[in-house]
Design an enzyme around this catalytic site. Structure first.
Site, PDB file in Angstrom:
ATOM      1  N   LYS A   1     -42.199-133.560  43.101  1.00  7.88           N
ATOM      2  CA  LYS A   1     -41.588-132.822  44.208  1.00  7.88           C
ATOM      3  C   LYS A   1     -42.279-131.470  44.395  1.00  7.88           C
ATOM      4  O   LYS A   1     -42.630-131.098  45.515  1.00  7.88           O
ATOM      5  CB  LYS A   1     -40.081-132.656  43.921  1.00  7.88           C
ATOM      6  CG  LYS A   1     -39.309-131.968  45.012  1.00  7.88           C
ATOM      7  CD  LYS A   1     -37.857-132.401  45.012  1.00  7.88           C
ATOM      8  CE  LYS A   1     -37.008-131.635  44.026  1.00  7.88           C
ATOM      9  NZ  LYS A   1     -36.796-130.220  44.398  1.00  7.88           N
TER      10      LYS A   1
ATOM     11  N   GLY B   1     -34.448-125.481  47.920  1.00  5.81           N
ATOM     12  CA  GLY B   1     -34.704-124.107  47.488  1.00  5.81           C
ATOM     13  C   GLY B   1     -36.187-123.800  47.472  1.00  5.81           C
ATOM     14  O   GLY B   1     -36.618-122.685  47.801  1.00  5.81           O
TER      15      GLY B   1
ATOM     16  N   ARG C   1     -27.174-119.955  47.414  1.00  6.23           N
ATOM     17  CA  ARG C   1     -28.098-119.678  46.305  1.00  6.23           C
ATOM     18  C   ARG C   1     -28.747-118.296  46.459  1.00  6.23           C
ATOM     19  O   ARG C   1     -28.950-117.823  47.578  1.00  6.23           O
ATOM     20  CB  ARG C   1     -29.129-120.806  46.209  1.00  6.23           C
ATOM     21  CG  ARG C   1     -28.434-122.116  45.870  1.00  6.23           C
ATOM     22  CD  ARG C   1     -29.372-123.260  45.741  1.00  6.23           C
ATOM     23  NE  ARG C   1     -30.275-123.093  44.616  1.00  6.23           N
ATOM     24  CZ  ARG C   1     -31.296-123.914  44.370  1.00  6.23           C
ATOM     25  NH1 ARG C   1     -31.522-124.929  45.173  1.00  6.23           N
ATOM     26  NH2 ARG C   1     -32.075-123.710  43.334  1.00  6.23           N
TER      27      ARG C   1
ATOM     28  N   SER D   1     -39.409-117.757  37.124  1.00  8.82           N
ATOM     29  CA  SER D   1     -39.145-118.658  38.244  1.00  8.82           C
ATOM     30  C   SER D   1     -40.431-118.929  39.010  1.00  8.82           C
ATOM     31  O   SER D   1     -41.049-118.014  39.554  1.00  8.82           O
ATOM     32  CB  SER D   1     -38.102-118.044  39.181  1.00  8.82           C
ATOM     33  OG  SER D   1     -38.162-118.661  40.447  1.00  8.82           O
TER      34      SER D   1
ATOM     35  N   GLN E   1     -40.540-120.449  41.731  1.00 12.57           N
ATOM     36  CA  GLN E   1     -40.283-120.255  43.162  1.00 12.57           C
ATOM     37  C   GLN E   1     -40.532-118.803  43.540  1.00 12.57           C
ATOM     38  O   GLN E   1     -41.132-118.520  44.580  1.00 12.57           O
ATOM     39  CB  GLN E   1     -38.862-120.686  43.499  1.00 12.57           C
ATOM     40  CG  GLN E   1     -38.678-122.193  43.312  1.00 12.57           C
ATOM     41  CD  GLN E   1     -37.326-122.696  43.745  1.00 12.57           C
ATOM     42  OE1 GLN E   1     -36.411-121.912  44.016  1.00 12.57           O
ATOM     43  NE2 GLN E   1     -37.178-123.999  43.813  1.00 12.57           N
TER      44      GLN E   1
ATOM     45  N   ASP F   1     -35.232-128.332  34.992  1.00 13.39           N
ATOM     46  CA  ASP F   1     -34.549-129.353  35.801  1.00 13.39           C
ATOM     47  C   ASP F   1     -34.091-130.551  34.968  1.00 13.39           C
ATOM     48  O   ASP F   1     -33.369-131.424  35.465  1.00 13.39           O
ATOM     49  CB  ASP F   1     -35.476-129.841  36.923  1.00 13.39           C
ATOM     50  CG  ASP F   1     -35.691-128.757  37.971  1.00 13.39           C
ATOM     51  OD1 ASP F   1     -34.878-127.818  38.046  1.00 13.39           O
ATOM     52  OD2 ASP F   1     -36.689-128.846  38.718  1.00 13.39           O
TER      53      ASP F   1
ATOM     54  N   LYS G   1     -28.682-123.383  40.366  1.00 11.82           N
ATOM     55  CA  LYS G   1     -29.414-124.539  40.900  1.00 11.82           C
ATOM     56  C   LYS G   1     -28.574-125.190  42.007  1.00 11.82           C
ATOM     57  O   LYS G   1     -27.632-124.591  42.496  1.00 11.82           O
ATOM     58  CB  LYS G   1     -29.745-125.505  39.762  1.00 11.82           C
ATOM     59  CG  LYS G   1     -30.709-124.909  38.734  1.00 11.82           C
ATOM     60  CD  LYS G   1     -32.066-124.638  39.348  1.00 11.82           C
ATOM     61  CE  LYS G   1     -33.011-123.981  38.372  1.00 11.82           C
ATOM     62  NZ  LYS G   1     -34.256-123.554  38.986  1.00 11.82           N
TER      63      LYS G   1
ATOM     64  N   ARG H   1     -25.150-126.062  37.125  1.00  9.81           N
ATOM     65  CA  ARG H   1     -25.388-127.237  36.272  1.00  9.81           C
ATOM     66  C   ARG H   1     -24.819-127.092  34.869  1.00  9.81           C
ATOM     67  O   ARG H   1     -24.767-128.088  34.149  1.00  9.81           O
ATOM     68  CB  ARG H   1     -26.885-127.574  36.234  1.00  9.81           C
ATOM     69  CG  ARG H   1     -27.344-128.188  37.522  1.00  9.81           C
ATOM     70  CD  ARG H   1     -28.789-128.656  37.454  1.00  9.81           C
ATOM     71  NE  ARG H   1     -29.182-129.201  38.750  1.00  9.81           N
ATOM     72  CZ  ARG H   1     -30.416-129.233  39.211  1.00  9.81           C
ATOM     73  NH1 ARG H   1     -31.405-128.766  38.478  1.00  9.81           N
ATOM     74  NH2 ARG H   1     -30.666-129.752  40.397  1.00  9.81           N
TER      75      ARG H   1
ATOM     76  N   ARG I   1     -29.772-134.173  40.533  1.00 10.68           N
ATOM     77  CA  ARG I   1     -30.119-134.308  39.106  1.00 10.68           C
ATOM     78  C   ARG I   1     -28.875-134.620  38.271  1.00 10.68           C
ATOM     79  O   ARG I   1     -28.948-135.348  37.279  1.00 10.68           O
ATOM     80  CB  ARG I   1     -30.842-133.065  38.602  1.00 10.68           C
ATOM     81  CG  ARG I   1     -32.081-132.756  39.416  1.00 10.68           C
ATOM     82  CD  ARG I   1     -33.252-132.290  38.615  1.00 10.68           C
ATOM     83  NE  ARG I   1     -34.376-132.019  39.506  1.00 10.68           N
ATOM     84  CZ  ARG I   1     -35.279-132.907  39.902  1.00 10.68           C
ATOM     85  NH1 ARG I   1     -35.225-134.160  39.469  1.00 10.68           N
ATOM     86  NH2 ARG I   1     -36.261-132.572  40.717  1.00 10.68           N
TER      87      ARG I   1
HETATM   88  C1  S3P Z   1     -39.449-125.406  41.443  1.00 10.26           C
HETATM   89  C2  S3P Z   1     -39.155-124.483  40.489  1.00 10.26           C
HETATM   90  C3  S3P Z   1     -37.921-124.489  39.695  1.00 10.26           C
HETATM   91  C4  S3P Z   1     -37.184-125.823  39.777  1.00 10.26           C
HETATM   92  C5  S3P Z   1     -37.151-126.358  41.164  1.00 10.26           C
HETATM   93  C6  S3P Z   1     -38.555-126.529  41.733  1.00 10.26           C
HETATM   94  C7  S3P Z   1     -40.718-125.270  42.173  1.00 10.26           C
HETATM   95  O1  S3P Z   1     -37.079-123.468  40.169  1.00 10.26           O
HETATM   96  O2  S3P Z   1     -35.886-125.696  39.274  1.00 10.26           O
HETATM   97  O3  S3P Z   1     -36.508-127.628  41.170  1.00 10.26           O
HETATM   98  O4  S3P Z   1     -41.170-126.243  42.797  1.00 10.26           O
HETATM   99  O5  S3P Z   1     -41.314-124.182  42.129  1.00 10.26           O
HETATM  100  P1  S3P Z   1     -37.250-121.962  39.605  1.00 10.26           P
HETATM  101  O6  S3P Z   1     -38.687-121.704  39.549  1.00 10.26           O
HETATM  102  O7  S3P Z   1     -36.572-121.056  40.557  1.00 10.26           O
HETATM  103  O8  S3P Z   1     -36.605-121.988  38.255  1.00 10.26           O
END
Ligand code: S3P
Length: 424
Positions: free
Chosen positions: A19, A91, A119, A164, A166, A312, A339, A343, A385
């Protein structure tokens, strides 16, 4: 979804594409010059949301089975969308795309479903604002919907309070629109797909421990991307194979990037029989076939720097722990609370209903394994999940389970039940 116990799983499967990598391939392909071909793309709802948003910004994207072709517009070629950009439940789309959007020459707004608008977005609003980005939470609550206006971005040195990917990736994408070097330092290293893929597309990213150093480039260039199978999806089958008696499962072409592979180490430390075969590199990502066999698991402690590499997978690790002898402690995982659902609470609540001795803590959970599980009426809380983890637990319970709100599995793994049934 009704789930009846099945005590033996055998077979050879390939789970869908990763993903995180699928999202990034669309985003980088959209702002690269030329034609990017993405093979084994994840056709889950989250990644389809990313495709929809970039189409709205004038990128030509076509889908043929699991192959996606993106005609990139170049770094400065995205167009103003005529409507709100809707990220659905994703997210990753919201946070990564916001970084990219801060650097565009147009204004736009982003929103998503009822989970996404709860979130936290301050974690990206704050660093992007420091970069001179004009990004606002429309309701003033540091959550989506977000409004982003055009501005001239500047480079920063940022120390993130959370590990993170993200947050890191959002800043990395914004840094493409600055004229100096941006650095991002994390408490622990989170998944590094953005670093690897940006360099694959002609970007300039260097890594020094937990610091990422991004130097802007004039253009990114289209590439072919072969997406490895998602280790987060493979994780359900790894645990299923370990906890079911007389079972053996081979899972093909799984991405085992060290920043994602924490679950393998944890399950091995629980005495799970897991072997990696045919280890190789695809587009700078490490890939292997994973073979799991029924095992007598033992409890463990999961904490510290390994947490971001399996964040995850914690709901399914909790399921493994329920079937292990002894105590498992999961800590340093407060991120679980923000999340798709909280969770810690959702995993604990639902496993308790099946008879598991499990309690929540501030930053994780404690599971005393070994008590037989019984079936129950369970809720996924619309969290994909949680839904898949509960399904694996239910296969190994003594009676039938009724799982409510299982449709959310389409977010990351639309063919989950079909693939699972092929192992019965
Ligand atoms: C992801 C980073 C993770 C993960 C999410 C996908 C990504 O989140 O939990 O499902 O693709 O960068 P965080 O980086 O905020 O922990």
């Amino acid at each position: 979804m009704k789930i009846n116990p099945v005590y033996r799983l055998k077979g050879d499967i390939k789970v869908p594409g990763d993903k995180s990598i699928s999202h990034r391939a669309i985003m980088l392909g959209s702002v690269a010059k030329g034609h990017t071909l993405i093979k084994d793309f994840l056709m889950g709802e989250d990644c389809l949301s990313t495709i929809r948003c970039f189409k709205q910004m004038g990128v030509s994207i076509t889908i043929n089975k699991n192959t996606v072709s993106v005609k990139g517009n170049g770094l400065h070629g995205l167009k103003q969308p005529d409507q709100l950009l809707d990220v659905g439940n994703s997210g990753t789309t919201m946070r990564l795309m916001s970084g990219l959007l801060c650097g565009q020459e147009f204004d736009c707004s982003l929103t998503g479903d009822s989970s996404i608008i709860k979130r936290p977005m301050k974690r990206i609003i704050e660093p992007l604002t420091r970069m001179n980005g004009r990004i606002k939470s429309i309701n003033g609550d540091n959550r989506a919907p977000l409004y982003i206006q055009s501005s001239t971005l500047i480079n920063i040195d940022y120390t993130s309070p959370v590990a993170s990917a993200q947050v890191k990736s959002s800043i990395m994408l914004a840094s493409l629109y600055t004229s100096g070097i941006t650095t991002i330092t994390e408490p622990y290293t989170s998944r590094n797909h953005s670093e690897l893929m940006l360099n694959h597309f002609g970007g300039n990213v260097q890594v020094d421990g937990t610091k990422v150093i991004c130097t802007p480039v004039d253009e990114l260039f289209a590439q072919e991307v072969i997406v490895p199978s998602d280790i987060s999806s493979a994780a359900y089958f790894m645990v299923a194979g370990l906890i079911s008696k007389n079972s053996e499962i081979i899972i093909r072409d799984v991405g085992i990037n060290p920043t994602r592979a924490g679950i393998i180490h944890v399950l091995q430390s629980m005495k799970g029989q897991i072997e990696l075969d045919n280890i190789r590199m695809i587009n700078s990502e490490k890939v292997a076939d994973i073979i799991v066999k029924s095992s007598n698991l033992e409890g463990t402690v999961v904490e510290g720097s390994i947490i971001p590499t399996l964040i995850d997978e914690i709901p399914i690790i909790a399921v493994a722990a329920a079937f292990a002898e002894g105590k498992t402690i999961i800590k340093d995982a407060a991120e679980l609370k923000v999340k798709e659902s909280n969770r810690i609470d959702t995993t604990v609540n639902e496993l308790k209903k099946m008879g598991v001795d499990i309690s929540p803590t501030d930053d994780g959970m404690i599971i005393q394994g070994g008590t037989p599980l019984h079936g129950a009426v369970l809720d996924s809380y619309h969290d994909h999940r949680v839904a898949m983890s509960l399904t694996i637990a239910a296969l190994n319970a003594s009676s039938n389970t009724n799982l409510l709100n299982s449709k959310c599995i389409d977010i990351s793994y639309p063919t989950f039940f079909e693939d699972l049934k092929r192992l019965f």
